[in-house]
Motif scaffolding. Structure first.
Motif, PDB file in Angstrom:
ATOM      1  N   ASP A  94       0.820  -1.208   0.000  1.00  0.00           N
ATOM      2  CA  ASP A  94       0.000   0.000   0.000  1.00  0.00           C
ATOM      3  C   ASP A  94       0.855   1.259   0.000  1.00  0.00           C
ATOM      4  O   ASP A  94       0.342   2.365  -0.008  1.00  0.00           O
ATOM      5  CB  ASP A  94      -0.974   0.000   1.176  1.00  0.00           C
ATOM      6  CG  ASP A  94      -0.288  -0.144   2.520  1.00  0.00           C
ATOM      7  OD1 ASP A  94       0.948  -0.289   2.550  1.00  0.00           O
ATOM      8  OD2 ASP A  94      -0.985  -0.107   3.542  1.00  0.00           O
ATOM      9  N   ASN A  95       2.169   1.082   0.024  1.00  0.00           N
ATOM     10  CA  ASN A  95       3.077   2.224  -0.041  1.00  0.00           C
ATOM     11  C   ASN A  95       4.360   1.793  -0.747  1.00  0.00           C
ATOM     12  O   ASN A  95       4.990   0.827  -0.342  1.00  0.00           O
ATOM     13  CB  ASN A  95       3.390   2.736   1.365  1.00  0.00           C
ATOM     14  CG  ASN A  95       4.090   4.072   1.346  1.00  0.00           C
ATOM     15  OD1 ASN A  95       4.910   4.346   0.470  1.00  0.00           O
ATOM     16  ND2 ASN A  95       3.788   4.899   2.309  1.00  0.00           N
ATOM     17  N   ILE A  96       4.716   2.510  -1.782  1.00  0.00           N
ATOM     18  CA  ILE A  96       5.965   2.273  -2.504  1.00  0.00           C
ATOM     19  C   ILE A  96       6.817   3.522  -2.344  1.00  0.00           C
ATOM     20  O   ILE A  96       6.299   4.639  -2.333  1.00  0.00           O
ATOM     21  CB  ILE A  96       5.697   2.014  -4.011  1.00  0.00           C
ATOM     22  CG1 ILE A  96       4.810   0.797  -4.203  1.00  0.00           C
ATOM     23  CG2 ILE A  96       6.999   1.869  -4.784  1.00  0.00           C
ATOM     24  CD1 ILE A  96       5.454  -0.526  -3.854  1.00  0.00           C
ATOM     25  N   ARG A  97       8.109   3.333  -2.229  1.00  0.00           N
ATOM     26  CA  ARG A  97       9.015   4.478  -2.094  1.00  0.00           C
ATOM     27  C   ARG A  97       9.871   4.610  -3.349  1.00  0.00           C
ATOM     28  O   ARG A  97      10.330   3.618  -3.900  1.00  0.00           O
ATOM     29  CB  ARG A  97       9.904   4.310  -0.879  1.00  0.00           C
ATOM     30  CG  ARG A  97       9.121   4.389   0.408  1.00  0.00           C
ATOM     31  CD  ARG A  97      10.048   4.235   1.595  1.00  0.00           C
ATOM     32  NE  ARG A  97       9.261   4.049   2.790  1.00  0.00           N
ATOM     33  CZ  ARG A  97       9.093   4.983   3.709  1.00  0.00           C
ATOM     34  NH1 ARG A  97       9.655   6.147   3.564  1.00  0.00           N
ATOM     35  NH2 ARG A  97       8.361   4.737   4.766  1.00  0.00           N
ATOM     36  N   LEU A  98      10.059   5.843  -3.753  1.00  0.00           N
ATOM     37  CA  LEU A  98      10.963   6.163  -4.849  1.00  0.00           C
ATOM     38  C   LEU A  98      12.202   6.818  -4.240  1.00  0.00           C
ATOM     39  O   LEU A  98      12.094   7.829  -3.539  1.00  0.00           O
ATOM     40  CB  LEU A  98      10.297   7.106  -5.850  1.00  0.00           C
ATOM     41  CG  LEU A  98       9.035   6.584  -6.522  1.00  0.00           C
ATOM     42  CD1 LEU A  98       8.443   7.650  -7.434  1.00  0.00           C
ATOM     43  CD2 LEU A  98       9.314   5.315  -7.292  1.00  0.00           C
ATOM     44  N   TYR A  99      13.361   6.207  -4.459  1.00  0.00           N
ATOM     45  CA  TYR A  99      14.626   6.693  -3.919  1.00  0.00           C
ATOM     46  C   TYR A  99      15.333   7.477  -5.021  1.00  0.00           C
ATOM     47  O   TYR A  99      15.653   6.918  -6.070  1.00  0.00           O
ATOM     48  CB  TYR A  99      15.490   5.522  -3.450  1.00  0.00           C
ATOM     49  CG  TYR A  99      14.826   4.701  -2.363  1.00  0.00           C
ATOM     50  CD1 TYR A  99      14.990   5.043  -1.028  1.00  0.00           C
ATOM     51  CD2 TYR A  99      14.028   3.610  -2.666  1.00  0.00           C
ATOM     52  CE1 TYR A  99      14.379   4.299  -0.024  1.00  0.00           C
ATOM     53  CE2 TYR A  99      13.415   2.862  -1.677  1.00  0.00           C
ATOM     54  CZ  TYR A  99      13.595   3.221  -0.360  1.00  0.00           C
ATOM     55  OH  TYR A  99      12.986   2.486   0.626  1.00  0.00           O
ATOM     56  N   VAL A 100      15.578   8.757  -4.787  1.00  0.00           N
ATOM     57  CA  VAL A 100      16.139   9.652  -5.789  1.00  0.00           C
ATOM     58  C   VAL A 100      17.532  10.078  -5.332  1.00  0.00           C
ATOM     59  O   VAL A 100      17.698  10.570  -4.213  1.00  0.00           O
ATOM     60  CB  VAL A 100      15.227  10.888  -5.970  1.00  0.00           C
ATOM     61  CG1 VAL A 100      15.741  11.785  -7.066  1.00  0.00           C
ATOM     62  CG2 VAL A 100      13.793  10.458  -6.244  1.00  0.00           C
ATOM     63  N   SER A 101      18.546   9.885  -6.218  1.00  0.00           N
ATOM     64  CA  SER A 101      19.943  10.187  -5.868  1.00  0.00           C
ATOM     65  C   SER A 101      20.611  10.971  -6.977  1.00  0.00           C
ATOM     66  O   SER A 101      20.488  10.631  -8.155  1.00  0.00           O
ATOM     67  CB  SER A 101      20.738   8.893  -5.656  1.00  0.00           C
ATOM     68  OG  SER A 101      20.087   8.033  -4.772  1.00  0.00           O
ATOM     69  N   ASP A 102      21.372  11.992  -6.596  1.00  0.00           N
ATOM     70  CA  ASP A 102      22.187  12.751  -7.534  1.00  0.00           C
ATOM     71  C   ASP A 102      23.529  12.042  -7.638  1.00  0.00           C
ATOM     72  O   ASP A 102      24.316  12.054  -6.698  1.00  0.00           O
ATOM     73  CB  ASP A 102      22.372  14.180  -7.033  1.00  0.00           C
ATOM     74  CG  ASP A 102      23.121  15.062  -8.021  1.00  0.00           C
ATOM     75  OD1 ASP A 102      23.458  14.587  -9.120  1.00  0.00           O
ATOM     76  OD2 ASP A 102      23.358  16.240  -7.687  1.00  0.00           O
ATOM     77  N   ILE A 103      23.779  11.393  -8.766  1.00  0.00           N
ATOM     78  CA  ILE A 103      24.993  10.571  -8.891  1.00  0.00           C
ATOM     79  C   ILE A 103      26.057  11.192  -9.782  1.00  0.00           C
ATOM     80  O   ILE A 103      27.148  10.647  -9.907  1.00  0.00           O
ATOM     81  CB  ILE A 103      24.651   9.161  -9.424  1.00  0.00           C
ATOM     82  CG1 ILE A 103      23.984   9.238 -10.790  1.00  0.00           C
ATOM     83  CG2 ILE A 103      23.786   8.417  -8.434  1.00  0.00           C
ATOM     84  CD1 ILE A 103      23.828   7.903 -11.479  1.00  0.00           C
ATOM     85  N   ASP A 104      25.775  12.343 -10.407  1.00  0.00           N
ATOM     86  CA  ASP A 104      26.758  12.920 -11.326  1.00  0.00           C
ATOM     87  C   ASP A 104      27.576  14.047 -10.703  1.00  0.00           C
ATOM     88  O   ASP A 104      28.285  14.770 -11.399  1.00  0.00           O
ATOM     89  CB  ASP A 104      26.074  13.398 -12.613  1.00  0.00           C
ATOM     90  CG  ASP A 104      25.163  14.589 -12.389  1.00  0.00           C
ATOM     91  OD1 ASP A 104      24.930  14.945 -11.217  1.00  0.00           O
ATOM     92  OD2 ASP A 104      24.671  15.162 -13.374  1.00  0.00           O
ATOM     93  N   GLY A 105      27.488  14.219  -9.412  1.00  0.00           N
ATOM     94  CA  GLY A 105      28.264  15.262  -8.737  1.00  0.00           C
ATOM     95  C   GLY A 105      27.737  16.645  -9.078  1.00  0.00           C
ATOM     96  O   GLY A 105      26.533  16.881  -9.088  1.00  0.00           O
ATOM     97  N   ASP A 106      28.654  17.559  -9.420  1.00  0.00           N
ATOM     98  CA  ASP A 106      28.273  18.936  -9.711  1.00  0.00           C
ATOM     99  C   ASP A 106      27.998  19.179 -11.193  1.00  0.00           C
ATOM    100  O   ASP A 106      27.754  20.316 -11.600  1.00  0.00           O
ATOM    101  CB  ASP A 106      29.382  19.891  -9.253  1.00  0.00           C
ATOM    102  CG  ASP A 106      29.524  19.912  -7.738  1.00  0.00           C
ATOM    103  OD1 ASP A 106      28.509  19.634  -7.067  1.00  0.00           O
ATOM    104  OD2 ASP A 106      30.628  20.191  -7.235  1.00  0.00           O
TER     105      ASP A 106
END
Length: 151
Positions: A94-106
């Motif tokens: 009943d709940n899904i999480r979306l994990y968002v990550s900045d992987i390219d640095g600057d």
């Protein structure tokens, strides 16, 4: 005077054996389909990842996972337009999480990692015809994400 309970116990055992036998034999006449497996559902998420100014943010990694579990499945990566698509096949949740990550640095700006919770309602599941009894259906949602810049 000593009371002998042996005939009472023997009679009770015979009665219970007769009752259990009578109840057990009729169930053997029917054919039952044996199924092995676990219920599952498929989740498709798509949308756009933007910064606080509303500009698209490319090269952001996004993964999906059931709540309280690590992300699983193939991670997605946002395109130059900020659009992304990610899928997950999991036990119905009943709940899904979306994990968002900045992987390219600057390279495209520096953004804080984020976790977005998506509530799934029973009416969100769409079941395909002939999909089987273990398949709870597919959820297809559009989720737009706004990332905050690192300070």
């Amino acid at each position: 005077m000593k009371i002998n309970y042996r005939p009472l116990i023997r009679g009770t055992n015979w009665a219970l054996a007769g009752i259990l036998s009578a109840l057990g034999f009729p169930s053997c006449d029917r054919e039952y389909r044996v199924e092995y497996g676990t219920p599952y559902a498929t989740y498709h998420f798509r949308g756009k990842i933007v910064n606080e100014a509303g500009e698209p943010v490319p090269d952001i990694k996004i993964e999906a996972g059931a709540s309280n579990h690590e992300p699983k499945g193939n991670p997605g990566l946002s395109r130059a337009t900020g659009e992304y698509a990610v899928s997950l096949q999991s036990f119905p949740a009943d709940n899904i999480r979306l994990y968002v990550s900045d992987i390219d640095g600057d390279a495209n700006g520096s953004f804080q990692n984020d976790t977005v919770g998506v509530n799934i309602l029973p009416g969100d599941y769409k079941k395909e015809k002939g999909s089987g009894t273990w398949d709870d259906g597919t959820v297809d949602r559009e989720i737009n994400i706004v990332l905050k810049e690192k300070q």
